[in-house]
Design an enzyme around this catalytic site. Structure first.
Site, PDB file in Angstrom:
ATOM      1  CG  HIS A 131       8.466  -8.008   7.977  1.00  0.00           C
ATOM      2  ND1 HIS A 131       8.853  -7.643   6.718  1.00  0.00           N
ATOM      3  CD2 HIS A 131       7.524  -7.100   8.347  1.00  0.00           C
ATOM      4  CE1 HIS A 131       8.177  -6.572   6.341  1.00  0.00           C
ATOM      5  NE2 HIS A 131       7.362  -6.235   7.299  1.00  0.00           N
ATOM      6  CG  HIS A 132       8.170  -4.310  10.818  1.00  0.00           C
ATOM      7  ND1 HIS A 132       9.225  -4.020   9.979  1.00  0.00           N
ATOM      8  CD2 HIS A 132       7.045  -4.011  10.113  1.00  0.00           C
ATOM      9  CE1 HIS A 132       8.741  -3.558   8.825  1.00  0.00           C
ATOM     10  NE2 HIS A 132       7.424  -3.552   8.880  1.00  0.00           N
ATOM     11  CB  ALA A 133       8.254  -8.905  16.155  1.00  0.00           C
TER      12      ALA A 133
END
Ligand code: ZN
Length: 390
Positions: A131-133
């Site tokens: 989820h951080h990309a």
């Protein structure tokens, strides 16, 4: 008519490997898959290996120049460009990085397609939840944002309202960023407060762009929050915003790094509370999204003791055969754990905190309590924007 739940799995996802010094050890995926098998859960689901996401799919979220940078780093890790977050301490480049990252993304996109088309009511990709990309950069161990890509694919297929609920200990910043200006996507993230944890975003005041006001919800919890507070905060916010938003599909991210044993964060949640929130997400999908549920993994760095058990529970819930917390783990799996890691695996599918006790928001709150203050901050920031009483 929908078939059985799908478990997305291709052995090759274990090639998502930043190297021996990196906390995201792919053994966590291998051990989860084998625990699912040892518990007999793979007979209760359809195990599907979807194709890797192609470039046109990756472009639904990611910029072409970033995809080109990942491909270049994948061919020649020494040439990784840190301007794109590649070749950094968090996201070292490795050979084949583009291919395996696309494969993980493809599992989440395939899960979304199966659920949207009615081939399965629920689909799980525990290798996903990266989820951080960001659209134009790798971040926080994440190369391609499979969660955002799954949501983007649902929109492309015609979905008008998709809800994303992220209970990883870290803020779901990449997914929030991808849909910041899109009122068709509600993102809800329950995480440790940005004051004390990466990525230092996810403040309650982050509520979406002007054209999508109230489409981002952030519940920032004090470090040290345990089971009762974590489950209370989830129920004090998530069901009400889902009831209001009426999603057609629910996408959830189940990072297991909220756990008290996790080495990278500071919440104190047990496996039993993680399971309770997984059960709640399943029920919310049935209550508000006609059962359409895409469930993803995420963070989790207690790779032997926590991650495999947490996500095996998730698979059991999606399969319609939830694993009793008292279940004794088959000895064969523990032997595999020892052979692979020289660590002793856990004995049971519980941390001994079952059933999880918590008090609902309707029973009132304590203005002096830090957990309740965090819940109030989240509700006050976003509920009025959605026409809800804070
Ligand atoms: Zn995380």
């Amino acid at each position: 008519m929908s078939g059985r739940a799908q478990l997305m799995w291709d052995e090759a996802v274990t090639g998502y490997d930043f190297g021996p010094e990196h906390p995201m050890d792919p053994v966590r995926l291998a051990l989860t898959r084998s625990l699912v098998g040892a518990l007999g859960l793979d007979r209760e689901v359809e195990v599907v290996a979807a194709r890797a996401a192609g470039e046109s799919t990756l472009r639904l979220v990611h910029r072409q120049d970033y995809i080109d940078a990942v491909k270049a780093a994948s061919l020649d890790p020494g040439a990784a460009d840190p301007a794109y977050g590649l070749g950094t301490v968090d996201d070292p480049a490795f050979a084949g990085m583009h291919e395996v990252s696309s494969l993980i993304a493809g599992q989440s996109v395939g899960a979304a397609e199966a659920v949207w088309r009615g081939q399965a009511l629920h689909a799980v990709n525990f290798a996903g939840g990266l989820h951080h990309a960001m659209p134009g950069a790798a971040s926080g161990f994440c190369v391609y944002n499979d969660a955002a890509l799954a949501i983007a694919r649902l929109l492309e297929l015609g979905a008008e309202r998709v809800a994303y609920v992220d209970v990883d200990v870290h803020h779901g910043d990449g997914v929030q960023a991808a849909f910041w200006e899109d009122p068709r996507v509600l993102t809800v993230s329950l995480h440790e407060h940005p004051r004390t944890l990466f990525p230092q975003t996810g403040w309650p005041e982050e509520t979406g762009a002007e054209c999508a006001e109230g489409s981002a919800v952030n519940i920032a919890l004090p470090a040290g929050t345990g089971d009762a507070g974590w489950v209370r905060a989830f129920h004090a916010v998530v069901p009400e915003v889902l009831a209001d938003f009426r999603p057609q599909v629910l996408v959830t991210q189940h990072g297991a790094d909220t756990h008290f044993e996790d080495p990278l964060a500071h919440l104190a949640v047990s496996l039993d509370a993680q399971r309770a929130v997984q059960v709640a997400c399943h029920e919310l999908a049935h209550e508000y999204a006609e059962g359409r549920w895409v469930a993803l993994g995420g963070g989790g760095y207690a790779v032997v003791d926590v991650v495999p058990r947490s996500w095996a529970h998730l698979v059991g819930i999606a399969a319609g055969r939830p694993v009793d917390p008292e279940t004794v783990i088959p000895e064969g799996w523990r032997q595999e754990v020892y052979a692979r890691t020289r660590q002793l695996g856990p004995m049971r599918m519980t941390d001994g905190r079952w059933p999880v006790g918590w008090a609902s928001w309707e029973e009132g709150y304590d203005p002096a309590d830090r957990l309740d203050q965090a819940v109030v901050a989240a509700r006050r920031a976003v509920f009025p924007l959605r026409g809800l009483l804070a």
